[in-house]
Design an enzyme around this catalytic site. Sequence first.
Site, mmCIF file in Angstrom:
data_model
loop_
_atom_site.group_PDB
_atom_site.id
_atom_site.type_symbol
_atom_site.label_atom_id
_atom_site.label_comp_id
_atom_site.label_asym_id
_atom_site.label_seq_id
_atom_site.Cartn_x
_atom_site.Cartn_y
_atom_site.Cartn_z
ATOM 1 N N GLY A 113 0.826 -1.207 0.000
ATOM 2 C CA GLY A 113 0.000 0.000 0.000
ATOM 3 C C GLY A 113 0.855 1.249 0.000
ATOM 4 N N ASP A 114 0.242 2.379 -0.317
ATOM 5 C CA ASP A 114 0.901 3.687 -0.297
ATOM 6 C C ASP A 114 2.057 3.808 -1.295
ATOM 7 O OD1 ASP A 114 -0.848 4.356 1.756
ATOM 8 O OD2 ASP A 114 0.529 3.615 3.285
ATOM 9 N N HIS B 289 -5.195 8.222 -0.651
ATOM 10 C CA HIS B 289 -4.533 8.420 -1.939
ATOM 11 C C HIS B 289 -4.232 9.901 -2.128
ATOM 12 C CE1 HIS B 289 -6.277 4.395 -3.664
ATOM 13 N NE2 HIS B 289 -5.506 4.232 -2.614
ATOM 14 N N THR B 290 -2.942 10.224 -2.235
ATOM 15 C CA THR B 290 -2.529 11.620 -2.294
ATOM 16 C C THR B 290 -2.374 12.081 -3.733
ATOM 17 O OG1 THR B 290 -1.255 11.103 -0.324
ATOM 18 C CG2 THR B 290 -0.868 13.265 -1.316
ATOM 19 N N THR C 72 -7.019 0.354 10.022
ATOM 20 C CA THR C 72 -7.208 1.809 9.970
ATOM 21 C C THR C 72 -8.391 2.264 10.830
ATOM 22 O OG1 THR C 72 -8.605 1.555 8.028
ATOM 23 C CG2 THR C 72 -6.256 1.969 7.627
ATOM 24 N N ARG D 84 -0.158 7.582 10.957
ATOM 25 C CA ARG D 84 0.819 6.729 11.650
ATOM 26 C C ARG D 84 2.144 6.716 10.899
ATOM 27 N NH1 ARG D 84 -2.213 1.052 11.933
ATOM 28 N NH2 ARG D 84 -3.133 1.826 10.016
ATOM 29 N N ARG E 166 5.002 5.193 8.930
ATOM 30 C CA ARG E 166 5.061 3.945 8.160
ATOM 31 C C ARG E 166 6.374 3.233 8.440
ATOM 32 N NH1 ARG E 166 3.226 7.206 2.764
ATOM 33 N NH2 ARG E 166 0.990 7.193 3.128
ATOM 34 N N LYS F 150 8.798 7.688 -6.316
ATOM 35 C CA LYS F 150 9.644 8.185 -5.228
ATOM 36 C C LYS F 150 11.140 7.885 -5.416
ATOM 37 C CE LYS F 150 7.323 8.999 -1.377
ATOM 38 N NZ LYS F 150 6.474 8.964 -0.174
HETATM 39 P P1 GDP Z 1 -1.299 5.578 -2.439
HETATM 40 O O1 GDP Z 1 -2.055 5.166 -1.255
HETATM 41 O O2 GDP Z 1 -0.704 4.427 -3.171
HETATM 42 O O3 GDP Z 1 -2.067 6.488 -3.357
HETATM 43 O O4 GDP Z 1 -0.051 6.432 -1.894
HETATM 44 P P2 GDP Z 1 -0.095 7.580 -0.736
HETATM 45 O O5 GDP Z 1 -0.694 8.805 -1.312
HETATM 46 O O6 GDP Z 1 -0.694 7.025 0.502
HETATM 47 O O7 GDP Z 1 1.444 7.733 -0.424
HETATM 48 C C1 GDP Z 1 2.343 8.158 -1.375
HETATM 49 C C2 GDP Z 1 3.017 9.434 -0.881
HETATM 50 O O8 GDP Z 1 4.144 9.700 -1.703
HETATM 51 C C3 GDP Z 1 2.163 10.670 -0.994
HETATM 52 O O9 GDP Z 1 2.545 11.562 0.018
HETATM 53 C C4 GDP Z 1 2.507 11.242 -2.362
HETATM 54 O O10 GDP Z 1 2.311 12.638 -2.466
HETATM 55 C C5 GDP Z 1 3.971 10.916 -2.417
HETATM 56 N N1 GDP Z 1 4.503 10.641 -3.763
HETATM 57 C C6 GDP Z 1 3.952 9.927 -4.767
HETATM 58 N N2 GDP Z 1 4.827 9.798 -5.791
HETATM 59 C C7 GDP Z 1 5.947 10.450 -5.421
HETATM 60 C C8 GDP Z 1 7.246 10.628 -6.014
HETATM 61 O O11 GDP Z 1 7.517 10.167 -7.121
HETATM 62 N N3 GDP Z 1 8.173 11.331 -5.284
HETATM 63 C C9 GDP Z 1 7.904 11.833 -4.029
HETATM 64 N N4 GDP Z 1 8.865 12.492 -3.385
HETATM 65 N N5 GDP Z 1 6.707 11.675 -3.448
HETATM 66 C C10 GDP Z 1 5.748 10.983 -4.122
HETATM 67 P P1 IMO Z 2 -3.832 2.777 0.355
HETATM 68 O O1 IMO Z 2 -4.955 2.552 -0.620
HETATM 69 C C1 IMO Z 2 -1.529 1.319 3.688
HETATM 70 C C2 IMO Z 2 -3.475 -1.601 6.282
HETATM 71 C C3 IMO Z 2 -3.713 -1.351 7.742
HETATM 72 C C4 IMO Z 2 -3.696 -2.779 8.268
HETATM 73 C C5 IMO Z 2 -4.358 -3.568 7.160
HETATM 74 C C6 IMO Z 2 -5.847 -3.803 7.331
HETATM 75 O O2 IMO Z 2 -3.643 4.178 0.741
HETATM 76 O O3 IMO Z 2 -2.610 2.065 -0.122
HETATM 77 P P2 IMO Z 2 -8.046 -2.292 7.252
HETATM 78 O O4 IMO Z 2 -8.358 -0.965 7.842
HETATM 79 O O5 IMO Z 2 -8.099 -2.332 5.767
HETATM 80 O O6 IMO Z 2 -8.825 -3.410 7.859
HETATM 81 O O7 IMO Z 2 -6.483 -2.575 7.656
HETATM 82 O O8 IMO Z 2 -4.114 -2.834 5.975
HETATM 83 N N1 IMO Z 2 -4.049 -0.603 5.352
HETATM 84 C C7 IMO Z 2 -3.312 0.223 4.607
HETATM 85 N N2 IMO Z 2 -1.981 0.450 4.604
HETATM 86 N N3 IMO Z 2 -2.313 1.952 2.788
HETATM 87 C C8 IMO Z 2 -3.646 1.691 2.732
HETATM 88 O O9 IMO Z 2 -4.389 2.099 1.716
HETATM 89 C C9 IMO Z 2 -4.218 0.845 3.719
HETATM 90 N N4 IMO Z 2 -5.461 0.383 3.978
HETATM 91 C C10 IMO Z 2 -5.344 -0.498 4.983
HETATM 92 O O10 IMO Z 2 -2.674 -0.571 8.284
HETATM 93 O O11 IMO Z 2 -2.373 -3.254 8.363
HETATM 94 MG MG MG Z 3 -2.159 5.517 0.777
#
Ligand code: GDP
Ligand code: IMO
Ligand code: MG
Length: 424
Positions: free
Chosen positions: A14-15, A43-44, A130, A304, A306, A332
């Site tokens: 994730g993330d 999702h950012t 979450t 939290r 990561r 990244k």
């Molecule tokens: P998602 O859940 O997969 O959409 O990802 P998140 O948004 O939770 O986490 C990704 C983080 O990395 C966010 O803060 C984004 O703004 C940041 N991000 C995404 N791509 C890049 C990148 O190529 N470089 C940097 N420095 N930050 C990035």
């Molecule tokens: P995005 O879409 C990162 C993690 C939680 C926990 C497990 C189950 O932003 O990638 P839940 O609330 O789904 O029952 O939690 O999954 N988790 C995530 N970790 N990014 C997320 O979403 C997450 N959604 C849930 O931390 O370990």
């Molecule tokens: Mg995320």
Amino acid sequence: MSGSVTVVVGTQWGDEGKGKLVELLSGQADACIRFQGGGNAGHTVVNDAGEFKLHQVPCGIFNPACVCLMGTGTVIDPPAIMEELEGLSRKGVAVAQLLLSDRAHVVMPYHKLLDEVEDTARGAYRVETTKRGIGPAYTDKVARIGIRLQDLLSADVLRDKLEILLPRHNALLTTLYGQQPFEQEQVLAECLKWGEWLKPRIVDTVPLLRSLLKEGKQLLLEGQLSAMKDIDWGSYPFVTSSSPTAAGAATGAGIAPRQITRVIGVAKAYSTQVGTGPMPAELKDEQGERLRRLGGEFGATTGRPRRTGWFDAVVTRYVSEINGCSDLALTKLDVLDTLPEIPICVAYRYRGERIEEVPGPATHEACEPVYEVLPGWQTSTSDARALQDLPRNARAYLDRLAELVQLPIHSVGVGPHRAQTILT
Ligand code: GDP
Ligand code: IMO
Ligand code: MG
């Protein structure tokens, strides 16, 4: 004419930066569909309108010509989605094109409370969820006692269902967990209010998707999390309660598997995870702290910190195979700009043996990482807009990741803004 269907999935924990990529691709898409999960997603998106953290609203929302849909496989938290829509509107983002599947399930107030108390009760098997009510909402769905969005439009159906549901949940909450019971008339009134709010957005997705595909439209399916947290393929029980895979996308969105034309797997140039579960290449030292600081690795939903570690090629190759990924979007890269050396986890060692497959969670937990160390580039990459702009060592690092994962590179992220993307 037949349309195209691109699925975007995470390939770590994730993330990975799925939101940024989906927003970028949605500029050319006619529809953007979430197919599983709910408010657990964070999702950012960083674009010219500002920085946004989306939880339930698909990242295609910034393109007013792109229909956004919370698909049948999602679970919807009505007050939270209303709040999210209001927040977007306040920032000048048009939100009229958001639709919700009538078959999607509702996250109820008791689901959120159950999520809290049940996770604590799991003891050593706690997931550190979450706390958005995701697990309990899917539990009710599978137990065939869940409330669907279409039910919010009928007081009679709601009353019938609550009469069966509430005593069951209340008994558990009061007896086992010492919580206050939920009062039926109060829950009913709340549900009816949500139904009134959401009614104009609730649709049958079957004719909608049929006509989009018939008209040759471009569909984008936005995954949440990654297969490492998949209910079947992840590190069970340290997983979510849905299927964040391309197969899950077909079921959750209501698209026949044959219609999926492309699956893009997203991976950070290093690893992060939130919550419990094995992570052999985790860094529990100052280096991990440094990656967290450089990458701003704090949860978009819960804030939290990561967990951080080096790129785990075993995990990303496994997840890519499960999904049948056609290409890999790396994100990244810029976060590694200052490092003199960058290890990649290319295999594991378990009881003296080398492993190149993801084993069961207990073995995975006990695996030691086998590293291959590549030289860093110690130059800023954030202004690069083509592969040729990258330092030679950065290109070598990307090439090695692609070779290990056995996928071509779709794009490389060099900063959070949508423009900071190299499309290969
Ligand atoms: P998602 O859940 O997969 O959409 O990802 P998140 O948004 O939770 O986490 C990704 C983080 O990395 C966010 O803060 C984004 O703004 C940041 N991000 C995404 N791509 C890049 C990148 O190529 N470089 C940097 N420095 N930050 C990035
Ligand atoms: P995005 O879409 C990162 C993690 C939680 C926990 C497990 C189950 O932003 O990638 P839940 O609330 O789904 O029952 O939690 O999954 N988790 C995530 N970790 N990014 C997320 O979403 C997450 N959604 C849930 O931390 O370990
Ligand atoms: Mg995320």
